[in-house]
Design an enzyme around this catalytic site. Structure first.
Site, mmCIF file in Angstrom:
data_model
loop_
_atom_site.group_PDB
_atom_site.id
_atom_site.type_symbol
_atom_site.label_atom_id
_atom_site.label_comp_id
_atom_site.label_asym_id
_atom_site.label_seq_id
_atom_site.Cartn_x
_atom_site.Cartn_y
_atom_site.Cartn_z
ATOM 1 N N ASP A 192 0.826 -1.207 0.000
ATOM 2 C CA ASP A 192 0.000 0.000 0.000
ATOM 3 C C ASP A 192 0.865 1.264 0.000
ATOM 4 O O ASP A 192 1.964 1.269 0.549
ATOM 5 C CB ASP A 192 -0.917 -0.020 1.232
ATOM 6 C CG ASP A 192 -2.044 0.988 1.117
ATOM 7 O OD1 ASP A 192 -2.331 1.454 -0.006
ATOM 8 O OD2 ASP A 192 -2.637 1.330 2.161
ATOM 9 N N ASN A 247 -10.468 -2.659 -6.780
ATOM 10 C CA ASN A 247 -9.588 -1.778 -7.559
ATOM 11 C C ASN A 247 -10.084 -1.565 -9.005
ATOM 12 O O ASN A 247 -9.685 -0.608 -9.669
ATOM 13 C CB ASN A 247 -8.144 -2.308 -7.596
ATOM 14 C CG ASN A 247 -7.391 -2.112 -6.297
ATOM 15 O OD1 ASN A 247 -6.438 -2.839 -5.997
ATOM 16 N ND2 ASN A 247 -7.777 -1.120 -5.496
#
Ligand code: FPP
Length: 226
Positions: A16, A64
């Site tokens: 991340d 996503n």
């Protein structure tokens, strides 16, 4: 006698902070993803050196797909490029490559490239590099439950896409966020969690080694009394 160092069998990473890494440098988000590939290579090579059996990476979630089309396209292109470029890294390090997730959503070209690399590395005996692509924990549980019901079975684990891969012993998340974000929900039941205050593009081999050191200090009891 010195106690043997506890090594996790399966290390999993929620990569991340690529976007924030790029933003801090006044760059487009995709530059963070580009630099993130260098961290993938560094950690994969370190995992192989350390004798880690499984290294898995959360590369793209089912959620996503909802990012702006340009970013999704660029990420998929980067995946395809990495699959081609990193063949030598995997072969040189005797690593097996495996992609898990909702692969029906991938383009035919990417799917073919992935399949070819999986086949090429299938006989390697070192670290297995698992890339979670178009994956989410809830999606996995749902598809497993459906297939289990159709079979009239009750062994859910057998139907998860991770069947055959041991549950993660250690899950690392970079960027300072402290959550699982719909990653390995069932499989994370007894995982040690480690949250690292660095963006993924800054997480390299020394950070991976430090994570292994931290894991070795943890006292795992699996709900039992020692
Ligand atoms: C999270 O950062 C990262 C991703 C969604 C993509 C990860 C993909 C790579 C590192 C590319 C290649 C991967 C492989 C396995 C070759 P973010 O975009 O959510 O960052 P932010 O939270 O700062 O916005």
């Amino acid at each position: 006698m010195e106690e043997e160092k506890k090594l996790p069998v399966h290390v999993s990473i929620i990569m991340d902070g690529n976007g924030r890494w790029a933003k801090e440098r006044g760059q487009e988000r995709i530059h963070g993803h580009f630099e993130g590939v260098a961290s993938v290579r560094a950690c994969a090579e370190e995992a192989a050196r350390q004798g880690i059996r499984y290294l898995s990476l959360f590369a793209f979630s089912e959620e996503n797909w909802n990012r702006p089309g340009a970013e999704v396209g660029a990420l998929m292109e980067l995946m395809g490029k990495s699959v081609c470029d990193e063949e030598k890294t995997l072969m040189d390090n005797n690593m097996r490559f495996l992609v898990l997730g909702n692969r029906a959503r991938l383009s035919a070209g990417l799917e073919a490239a992935i399949r070819a690399l999986e086949e090429k590395t299938a006989a390697n005996t070192g670290t297995t590099l698992v890339v979670f692509l178009s994956y989410s924990g809830k999606w996995d549980l749902l598809q497993a439950a459906r297939r289990m019901a159709a079979a009239g079975d009750d062994d859910l684990e057998k139907y998860l896409v991770t069947a055959g891969v041991p549950d993660p012993d250690l899950i690392i998340r970079t960027s300072g966020e402290q959550r699982l974000s719909n990653f390995l929900l069932w499989q994370a039941a007894y995982a040690e969690l480690l949250f690292v205050d660095k963006y993924w593009p800054d997480f390299r081999e020394a950070d991976f080694r430090a994570a292994l050191e931290e894991f070795a200090k943890r006292d795992r009891r699996y709900g039992k009394v020692k």
